[in-house]
Scaffold this active site. Structure first.
Site, PDB file in Angstrom:
ATOM      1  N   GLU A 247     -10.800   2.686   0.030  1.00 17.79           N
ATOM      2  CA  GLU A 247     -10.364   1.413  -0.568  1.00 17.79           C
ATOM      3  C   GLU A 247      -9.069   1.061   0.137  1.00 17.79           C
ATOM      4  OE1 GLU A 247      -8.427  -1.149  -1.882  1.00 17.79           O
ATOM      5  OE2 GLU A 247      -7.904   0.054  -3.630  1.00 17.79           O
ATOM      6  N   CYS A 281      -4.131  -3.801  -4.842  1.00 15.59           N
ATOM      7  CA  CYS A 281      -5.034  -4.100  -3.741  1.00 15.59           C
ATOM      8  C   CYS A 281      -5.778  -5.414  -3.911  1.00 15.59           C
ATOM      9  CB  CYS A 281      -6.005  -2.951  -3.541  1.00 15.59           C
ATOM     10  SG  CYS A 281      -6.880  -2.474  -5.047  1.00 15.59           S
TER      11      CYS A 281
END
Length: 514
Positions: A247, A281
């Site tokens: 990720e 994120c």
């Protein structure tokens, strides 16, 4: 002064860092990095502990997870204080991300793992199905290495850990050198909850420690962090032929349609861009607004941004905390300066908060941005609201997809069908309609990125099965002679040819049996 700075300590051969508070810029402790041998020993210990843990019934594993949830609730003030001490994030962000999200996810996987990973019967298609039946067994991989970033040091350790644990694996986590103690506390919590020794360990260390973990003989790596480091992790895992999930951040787009509730959309822009100081994120980093409502939307955002409170003196009323890491402050400042130099307008903020001693960057609203600017192309990871005017929704969609990232995004419209159709056309891992990016906070939703935002998906049934090997087992229904036609004869070959033509030729029997 760097948030973590190498120092020498008498009698200590391992790497040592001095940790500094981003709020006060004063020392808050030391980090002694695990050596290469320490990492190998941790993995070996995990390997020994995993066998018994993997054989334990789901209900027994779930009981320990549920106990850990109660320990977190009892120690939540300690967890929040540790996180804020190391990061400077606002108390509300610490509570929502590091406590609520964690206990929600742990409860979810403790409850549903047995169903997600139960031995599964599957129909064997075709003519083979007349003689065979099949079961799929979800077996733990063994030892899972988890590398945790600094922006969510407790939640981004606890969430992958509970999935790997409920799947029957042992876990070795490596916390960030920026926030080591916020991750280390997870080990203490599981120990208090009764988790067997060695099943979950947290290593303290820097980037070299993480590299050592990747090379230490684990069975999978779960990595959250930068694209550059993620690429190195992926290359190492590929060479070792072990699975990896990555990720790697994003550059999420927000599309504001002409029929959107602008007041609510403006609120969404602020929280999407400024929550956790913009250090998450799937934060909103690009906002595309249809020109017919652009001026009104910008006016609302400016008004609301000016009212945001910053600084520890506000306590629970603080809206935007400190920048967690001095290196990130440098990136934020360079992106804003590049935008100014290329013609962007700073309507609010645009600089450090001179009233604060620590690493504080003012909530910032920028307009007249274009994709020629770094701030609209590279991940900024700060409390920056960038707004670009577009002709219509099609232009907004084109610009949203004009990025090397694709993690999340959001669409704002009164028409949910239109919102859904726009969302599905965005080349990104997940989309929210009429809310900031919420996907990671919903345990039932698979989470992962497209393009440079990552490889693979975590969370949900998809994520927890990613910590397993799906082993198919074929069982023969018959008790007589094996009907394989072996040893071969020319007669058998001719008979097989006729049989194939019979099944998939004119009769199409093979089609119906499939």
């Amino acid at each position: 002064m760097s948030i973590y700075q190498p120092i020498e300590k008498a009698g200590e051969a391992r790497r040592v860092y001095q940790l500094t508070s981003p709020v006060t810029m004063e020392p808050i402790g030391e980090l002694v990095c695990a050596s290469t041998d320490d990492v190998k020993e941790a993995v070996a210990k995990a390997r020994k502990a995993q066998t018994a843990w993997g054989e334990m019934p789901f209900a027994a594993r779930a009981k320990i997870i549920q106990k850990a949830v109660q320990v977190i609730l009892q120690r939540q003030d300690e967890i929040i204080d540790t996180v804020i001490k190391e990061t400077g994030k606002a108390p509300a962000d610490a509570l929502a991300m590091e406590i609520f999200s964690v206990v929600d996810a742990m409860t979810y996987y403790a409850k549903h793992a047995k169903k997600f990973l139960a031995t599964e019967k599957r129909k064997v298609p075709g003519i083979v199905g007349l003689a065979k039946k099949m079961k799929i067994v979800y077996k733990p991989l063994g030892v899972v290495g988890v590398i945790v970033p600094w922006n969510g040091p407790f939640v981004l350790a606890a969430n992958p850990a509970v999935q790997a644990l409920m799947a029957g694996n042992a876990v070795v986590l490596k916390g960030s050198e920026v926030t080591p103690y916020s991750t280390k506390i997870l080990e203490d919590i599981y120990r208090e909850a009764g988790l067997p020794d060695g099943v979950l360990q947290v290593l303290m260390g820097d980037g070299q420690t993480g590299a050592d973990l990747v090379e230490a003989g684990v069975d999978k790596i779960s990595f959250t962090g930068s694209v550059n480091t993620g690429r190195k992790v992926a290359e190492s895992c590929a060479r070792q032929l072990i699975p990896v999930t990555l990720e790697l951040g994003g550059k999420d787009a927000m599309i504001v349609c002409a029929d959107a509730n602008l007041d609510r959309a403006a609120d969404g822009a602020l929280v999407g861009s400024c929550m956790n100081t913009g250090h998450y994120c799937c934060g909103t980093e690009r906002i595309y607004v249809v020109e017919s409502v652009y001026d009104q939307f910008v006016s609302l955002v400016v008004e609301k941004a000016k009212a945001l409170k910053q600084g520890a003196e506000h306590g629970g009323d603080e809206d935007v905390g400190a920048v967690f890491w001095d290196k990130q402050m440098t990136i934020i400042e360079s992106h804003v300066e590049d935008a100014k130099a290329k013609g962007a307008k700073i309507l609010v903020g645009g600089s450090r908060n001179s009233e604060q001693k620590g690493l504080y960057y003012l909530p910032t609203v920028i307009t007249d941005v274009t994709h020629d600017m770094t701030i609209m192309r590279d991940e900024t990871f700060g409390p920056i609201i960038c707004i670009q005017k577009v002709r219509d929704e099609n232009e907004a969609l084109r610009l949203a997809n004009d990025s090397e990232f694709g993690l999340n995004g959001n669409v704002w419209t009164a028409d949910l069908d239109k919102g859904f159709n726009l969302a599905r056309r965005i080349d990104t891992g997940g989309v929210s309609v009429n809310d900031m990016a919420m996907t990671y906070g919903v345990p039932a939703a698979p989470f992962g990125g497209r393009k440079h935002s990552g490889v693979g998906q975590v969370n949900s049934v998809t994520g927890i099965r990613g910590y397993c090997f799906a082993q198919p087992i074929l069982l023969d229904k018959g008790k007589g002679k094996l009907q394989s036609g072996y040893p071969y004869t020319a007669k058998n070959v001719e008979g097989m040819k006729k049989f194939i033509n019979f099944l998939w030729g004119k009769t199409r029997l093979g089609h119906w049996l499939s």
